[in-house]
Design an enzyme around this catalytic site. Structure first.
Site, PDB file in Angstrom:
ATOM      1  N   GLU A   1       2.271  39.823  12.168  1.00  0.00           N
ATOM      2  CA  GLU A   1       2.797  40.866  13.124  1.00  0.00           C
ATOM      3  C   GLU A   1       2.998  41.785  12.808  1.00  0.00           C
ATOM      4  O   GLU A   1       3.852  42.790  13.758  1.00  0.00           O
ATOM      5  CB  GLU A   1       3.434  40.188  14.066  1.00  0.00           C
ATOM      6  CG  GLU A   1       3.681  39.073  14.971  1.00  0.00           C
ATOM      7  CD  GLU A   1       4.673  38.975  15.748  1.00  0.00           C
ATOM      8  OE1 GLU A   1       3.837  38.525  17.402  1.00  0.00           O
ATOM      9  OE2 GLU A   1       5.773  38.702  15.612  1.00  0.00           O
TER      10      GLU A   1
ATOM     11  N   HIS B   1      11.497  43.623  14.104  1.00  0.00           N
ATOM     12  CA  HIS B   1      10.722  43.048  15.135  1.00  0.00           C
ATOM     13  C   HIS B   1      11.606  41.864  15.518  1.00  0.00           C
ATOM     14  O   HIS B   1      12.345  40.978  13.527  1.00  0.00           O
ATOM     15  CB  HIS B   1       9.906  42.597  14.951  1.00  0.00           C
ATOM     16  CG  HIS B   1       9.187  41.374  16.038  1.00  0.00           C
ATOM     17  ND1 HIS B   1       9.145  41.255  16.647  1.00  0.00           N
ATOM     18  CD2 HIS B   1       8.111  40.187  15.583  1.00  0.00           C
ATOM     19  CE1 HIS B   1       8.748  40.263  17.411  1.00  0.00           C
ATOM     20  NE2 HIS B   1       8.062  39.272  16.645  1.00  0.00           N
TER      21      HIS B   1
ATOM     22  N   HIS C   1      13.093  37.889  17.026  1.00  0.00           N
ATOM     23  CA  HIS C   1      12.975  36.637  18.298  1.00  0.00           C
ATOM     24  C   HIS C   1      14.665  36.439  18.529  1.00  0.00           C
ATOM     25  O   HIS C   1      15.142  35.083  18.618  1.00  0.00           O
ATOM     26  CB  HIS C   1      12.725  35.369  17.381  1.00  0.00           C
ATOM     27  CG  HIS C   1      11.022  35.861  16.605  1.00  0.00           C
ATOM     28  ND1 HIS C   1      10.592  35.102  15.899  1.00  0.00           N
ATOM     29  CD2 HIS C   1      10.377  37.178  17.395  1.00  0.00           C
ATOM     30  CE1 HIS C   1       9.519  35.446  15.926  1.00  0.00           C
ATOM     31  NE2 HIS C   1       9.089  36.482  16.809  1.00  0.00           N
TER      32      HIS C   1
ATOM     33  N   HIS D   1       8.874  36.224  23.307  1.00  0.00           N
ATOM     34  CA  HIS D   1       9.293  36.510  22.299  1.00  0.00           C
ATOM     35  C   HIS D   1       9.901  36.570  21.717  1.00  0.00           C
ATOM     36  O   HIS D   1      10.448  36.294  21.234  1.00  0.00           O
ATOM     37  CB  HIS D   1       7.558  37.126  21.685  1.00  0.00           C
ATOM     38  CG  HIS D   1       7.619  37.180  20.628  1.00  0.00           C
ATOM     39  ND1 HIS D   1       5.264  37.332  20.357  1.00  0.00           N
ATOM     40  CD2 HIS D   1       8.055  37.055  19.606  1.00  0.00           C
ATOM     41  CE1 HIS D   1       5.174  37.464  19.379  1.00  0.00           C
ATOM     42  NE2 HIS D   1       6.818  37.562  18.465  1.00  0.00           N
TER      43      HIS D   1
END
Length: 264
Positions: A105, A124, A126, A194
């Protein structure tokens, strides 16, 4: 001093100099070692704070080549060191992979840096606290001062709207561009089913926002469970509180960084 003694002294000094670590020599040309250390520390901090587990990543814009960015090879956040940091181009491709695996990603980072010249760092996660807000119609809003940046809004991005049924991963530039567009001028974007992405003017800012987005989400869920009306920060309160947080952020960053570095 005899010639033999002189040569011996020179040889001994040479050995000492070669053995001493040199912080002036950067592992990536044009990138200060301190920035590599911050990326590694940010990854380990978020793992220590429970915002990431085996997945998630922290990046920074290249300081002398702003079209490029810096991010670790594919490794769990808690295990990232400065030596794991790699350089990526504007399309998210490794400049010098040398056989190292890279994050699937990485296009999240590439497209946000392309769309937002003001952004110097991207995170980023989760985040377990945030995911419920990415799949419900309940808006994530700031209810305490450390998350005041949420006063500007947290966008919600649904990969399915543009790309149909996928594996939910931002696995190419087109998907990354869609995510960057949803982020717009905000500091946070939630990813349906996500996690989320936070951005900032420095690694410490993006990390701070990633952590307190998760904390605020958990607190908001608790407040909702009380079953009464919630008093969120007003727009003016959020603006004022966020200005203060940007000034005193170093206190939190120094504490978090000291803790993870002591645990090496």
């Amino acid at each position: 001093m005899s010639k033999v003694s002189c040569f011996a002294a020179i040889a001994f000094a040479t050995v000492l100099l070669s053995a001493a670590p040199s912080r002036a020599q950067d592992s990536i040309p044009g990138v200060p070692r301190e920035l590599l250390d911050d990326i590694a520390a940010g990854s380990r901090i978020l793992a220590d704070l429970g915002v990431v587990d085996a997945f998630g990543h922290v990046s920074a814009r290249h300081p002398t080549n702003p079209g490029h960015f810096l991010m670790a090879r594919s490794v769990a956040p808690a295990q990232v060191t400065a030596d794991d940091i790699m350089e990526f181009d504007e399309n998210g491709e490794a400049v010098d992979a040398r056989g190292r695996t890279v994050f699937l990603e990485r296009f999240i980072h590439a497209e946000i840096y392309r769309a937002r010249p003001d952004v110097k760092a991207v995170v980023h996660t989760h985040s377990p606290g945030v995911v419920p807000f990415s799949v419900s119609r309940t808006t994530l809003r700031p209810l305490y001062h450390n998350a005041a940046f949420l006063g500007a809004g947290a966008a919600v991005w649904d990969i399915g709207k543009d790309f149909g049924t996928t594996n939910m991963l931002v696995s190419n530039n087109a998907i990354g561009k869609s995510l960057a567009s949803a982020l717009g001028d905000k500091s946070v974007v939630l990813m349906r089913g996500h996690g989320d992405v936070t951005v900032g003017s420095a690694v410490k800012v993006a990390v701070f926002r990633a952590y307190y987005t998760d904390v605020n989400a958990k607190l908001q869920t608790q407040a909702i469970g009380l079953g009464s009306e919630i008093t969120f920060l007003s727009a003016e309160e959020a603006t004022k509180a966020d200005a203060v947080n940007m000034v005193i952020m170093d206190r939190a960053w120094a504490l978090w960084k000291q803790k993870v570095q002591a645990g090496k």
